[in-house]
Design a protein around this motif. Structure first.
Motif, mmCIF file in Angstrom:
data_model
loop_
_atom_site.group_PDB
_atom_site.id
_atom_site.type_symbol
_atom_site.label_atom_id
_atom_site.label_comp_id
_atom_site.label_asym_id
_atom_site.label_seq_id
_atom_site.Cartn_x
_atom_site.Cartn_y
_atom_site.Cartn_z
ATOM 1 N N VAL A 45 5.784 -7.677 -19.020
ATOM 2 C CA VAL A 45 4.901 -8.176 -17.969
ATOM 3 C C VAL A 45 3.622 -7.346 -17.969
ATOM 4 C CG1 VAL A 45 4.631 -8.575 -15.491
ATOM 5 C CG2 VAL A 45 6.875 -8.880 -16.565
ATOM 6 N N ALA A 46 2.490 -7.994 -18.159
ATOM 7 C CA ALA A 46 1.201 -7.301 -18.124
ATOM 8 C C ALA A 46 0.697 -7.241 -16.684
ATOM 9 C CB ALA A 46 0.188 -8.036 -19.000
ATOM 10 N N THR A 47 0.207 -6.065 -16.282
ATOM 11 C CA THR A 47 -0.308 -5.892 -14.934
ATOM 12 C C THR A 47 -1.369 -4.803 -14.940
ATOM 13 O OG1 THR A 47 0.349 -5.647 -12.601
ATOM 14 C CG2 THR A 47 1.398 -4.168 -14.197
ATOM 15 N N GLY A 48 -1.914 -4.487 -13.774
ATOM 16 C CA GLY A 48 -2.944 -3.465 -13.691
ATOM 17 C C GLY A 48 -2.356 -2.080 -13.500
ATOM 18 N N ASN A 49 -3.167 -1.056 -13.763
ATOM 19 C CA ASN A 49 -2.695 0.315 -13.550
ATOM 20 C C ASN A 49 -3.604 1.125 -12.630
ATOM 21 O OD1 ASN A 49 -4.867 0.764 -15.229
ATOM 22 N ND2 ASN A 49 -3.639 1.356 -17.006
ATOM 23 N N ALA A 50 -4.661 0.482 -12.099
ATOM 24 C CA ALA A 50 -5.571 1.225 -11.221
ATOM 25 C C ALA A 50 -6.230 0.306 -10.198
ATOM 26 C CB ALA A 50 -6.623 1.942 -12.048
ATOM 27 N N SER A 51 -5.495 -0.710 -9.741
ATOM 28 C CA SER A 51 -6.067 -1.674 -8.806
ATOM 29 C C SER A 51 -5.282 -1.689 -7.497
ATOM 30 C CB SER A 51 -6.086 -3.068 -9.438
ATOM 31 O OG SER A 51 -6.713 -4.002 -8.587
ATOM 32 N N LEU A 52 -5.571 -0.736 -6.637
ATOM 33 C CA LEU A 52 -4.944 -0.692 -5.320
ATOM 34 C C LEU A 52 -5.412 -1.897 -4.490
ATOM 35 C CD1 LEU A 52 -5.503 3.084 -4.561
ATOM 36 C CD2 LEU A 52 -3.279 1.974 -4.510
ATOM 37 N N PRO A 53 -4.543 -2.528 -3.709
ATOM 38 C CA PRO A 53 -3.126 -2.252 -3.510
ATOM 39 C C PRO A 53 -2.228 -3.200 -4.298
ATOM 40 C CG PRO A 53 -3.902 -3.664 -1.780
ATOM 41 C CD PRO A 53 -5.069 -3.474 -2.717
ATOM 42 N N PHE A 54 -2.792 -3.817 -5.337
ATOM 43 C CA PHE A 54 -2.077 -4.881 -6.041
ATOM 44 C C PHE A 54 -1.204 -4.377 -7.183
ATOM 45 C CE2 PHE A 54 -6.219 -6.590 -4.588
ATOM 46 C CZ PHE A 54 -5.735 -7.361 -3.539
ATOM 47 N N CYS A 55 -1.770 -3.544 -8.042
ATOM 48 C CA CYS A 55 -1.020 -3.035 -9.192
ATOM 49 C C CYS A 55 -1.681 -1.744 -9.664
ATOM 50 C CB CYS A 55 -0.971 -4.076 -10.317
ATOM 51 S SG CYS A 55 -2.464 -5.080 -10.514
ATOM 52 N N TYR A 56 -0.918 -0.670 -9.623
ATOM 53 C CA TYR A 56 -1.474 0.644 -9.924
ATOM 54 C C TYR A 56 -0.350 1.626 -10.248
ATOM 55 C CZ TYR A 56 0.036 1.411 -5.075
ATOM 56 O OH TYR A 56 0.769 1.477 -3.933
ATOM 57 N N THR A 185 -12.953 1.108 -9.124
ATOM 58 C CA THR A 185 -11.859 1.226 -8.163
ATOM 59 C C THR A 185 -12.405 0.848 -6.790
ATOM 60 O OG1 THR A 185 -12.384 3.535 -7.651
ATOM 61 C CG2 THR A 185 -10.859 3.134 -9.485
ATOM 62 N N ASN A 186 -11.523 0.693 -5.808
ATOM 63 C CA ASN A 186 -11.979 0.389 -4.453
ATOM 64 C C ASN A 186 -12.940 1.450 -3.938
ATOM 65 O OD1 ASN A 186 -10.510 -1.973 -4.311
ATOM 66 N ND2 ASN A 186 -8.803 -1.074 -3.189
ATOM 67 N N GLU A 187 -12.637 2.698 -4.200
ATOM 68 C CA GLU A 187 -13.495 3.793 -3.746
ATOM 69 C C GLU A 187 -14.880 3.700 -4.376
ATOM 70 O OE1 GLU A 187 -13.460 8.696 -3.373
ATOM 71 O OE2 GLU A 187 -11.896 7.656 -4.498
ATOM 72 N N GLN A 188 -14.924 3.369 -5.654
ATOM 73 C CA GLN A 188 -16.210 3.242 -6.337
ATOM 74 C C GLN A 188 -17.020 2.055 -5.815
ATOM 75 O OE1 GLN A 188 -14.536 3.155 -10.325
ATOM 76 N NE2 GLN A 188 -15.338 5.190 -10.779
ATOM 77 N N ILE A 189 -16.331 0.963 -5.469
ATOM 78 C CA ILE A 189 -17.018 -0.194 -4.883
ATOM 79 C C ILE A 189 -17.646 0.203 -3.551
ATOM 80 C CG2 ILE A 189 -16.715 -2.499 -3.888
ATOM 81 C CD1 ILE A 189 -14.473 -2.957 -5.938
ATOM 82 N N VAL A 190 -16.869 0.892 -2.732
ATOM 83 C CA VAL A 190 -17.361 1.327 -1.425
ATOM 84 C C VAL A 190 -18.571 2.242 -1.580
ATOM 85 C CG1 VAL A 190 -16.804 2.746 0.594
ATOM 86 C CG2 VAL A 190 -15.166 1.035 -0.219
ATOM 87 N N GLU A 191 -18.475 3.206 -2.486
ATOM 88 C CA GLU A 191 -19.579 4.143 -2.688
ATOM 89 C C GLU A 191 -20.824 3.439 -3.207
ATOM 90 O OE1 GLU A 191 -19.945 7.320 -1.813
ATOM 91 O OE2 GLU A 191 -18.023 7.020 -0.793
ATOM 92 N N ALA A 192 -20.639 2.449 -4.076
ATOM 93 C CA ALA A 192 -21.781 1.714 -4.628
ATOM 94 C C ALA A 192 -22.522 0.949 -3.540
ATOM 95 C CB ALA A 192 -21.304 0.753 -5.717
#
Length: 276
Positions: A45-56, A185-192
């Motif tokens: 199963v392919a998924t994400g490894n750094a996408s909070l809160p979905f797959c990390y 990441t979510n944090e980077q989106i917020v900071e941007a």
């Protein structure tokens, strides 16, 4: 001398018998192990490894998140299969599925024509994904439509449906706004957004709710979405039909018994499960 010779022969035969017995037992154990796995098919199963809160990856470097726990719940209910996760960013997850490295992908996939041509969608939507324009409320009012985003810089994650819908709008409204692509990441989106590197991003309501909750920002969304959508899992086109049916049937059960709702409340902070 003869007695000693007979004793040596007896000892040798005894040792040989013990060795044969141990070897035979070992072979039997291996066969039993093989038998215990017989009929069990491993599915990647392919998924994400750094996408909070979905797959990390959590603090223990184990896969976590709504999409991961959903697949684990399905795996637990299907003893004939054993799920194994491989992680990556959003585009990598799709390429892993397309190449056959994985037979299933779970990463909040919305429906679009390009993916419909390459993959098979699951039949059960598990997350509402109505897309809004997210902006900094400290720097201006909320935006309801792409028309109102004229001259803005909008961040979109590469390869997502949000990127595709914005690109489609720009085909008919050239240079209306600028897209900034990335794998933030979510944090980077917020900071941007806070720093003014970008003016906005495209996201569902619960993502904005999490931005506010986790980072204390005054981000706002319009009173209507720019696109209404839902999230599904994807199958490789060559995935076994029996596997697809088993997974889809189990997802329907998880939706009916409230498991999806529990996962939504735990990871998204509320009920974002599609009603139909």
């Amino acid at each position: 001398m003869k007695k000693n010779a007979f004793r040596k022969i007896a000892v040798t035969l005894t040792c040989a018998t013990i060795l044969f017995t141990l070897t035979a037992c070992g072979k039997k154990s291996e066969k039993e192990d093989d038998a215990s796995e017989k009929g069990v098919t491993t599915i990647t199963v392919a998924t994400g490894n750094a996408s909070l809160p979905f797959c990390y990856l959590n603090e223990d470097s184990k896969f976590d998140g709504l999409d991961v726990k959903l697949m684990e719940a399905i795996d637990k209910a299907l003893p004939e299969y054993k799920f194994k996760f491989i992680g990556g960013d959003f585009p990598t997850t799709l390429s892993n599925l397309e190449s056959g490295k994985a037979m299933i992908a779970s990463f909040q996939f919305e429906v679009n024509n390009e993916r419909k041509a390459k993959f098979t969608y699951g039949t059960v939507p598990y997350t509402d994904w109505d897309t809004f324009i997210v902006t900094n409320g400290d720097k201006g009012k909320a935006l309801n439509t792409f028309d109102e985003a004229k001259g803005k810089k909008i961040y979109v994650t590469t390869g997502t449906n949000q990127a595709a819908m914005a690109e489609n709008y720009l085909k008919e409204h050239k240079d209306a706004f600028t897209l900034v692509y990335g794998e933030y990441t979510n944090e980077q989106i917020v900071e941007a957004i806070k720093s003014g590197t970008v003016d906005a991003t495209l996201a569902p309501k619960y993502s904005n709710d999490l931005f506010i909750k986790n980072y204390g920002v005054n981000f706002v969304i319009g009173n209507q979405p720019v696109n209404k959508s839902k999230a599904f899992i994807l199958f490789n086109k060559k995935a076994d039909v029996k596997l697809q049916k088993a997974v889809n049937d189990e997802m329907e059960k998880l939706k009916s018994d409230g498991t999806l709702l529990k996962l939504s409340k735990k990871y998204l902070g509320g009920d974002y499960v599609p009603k139909n």
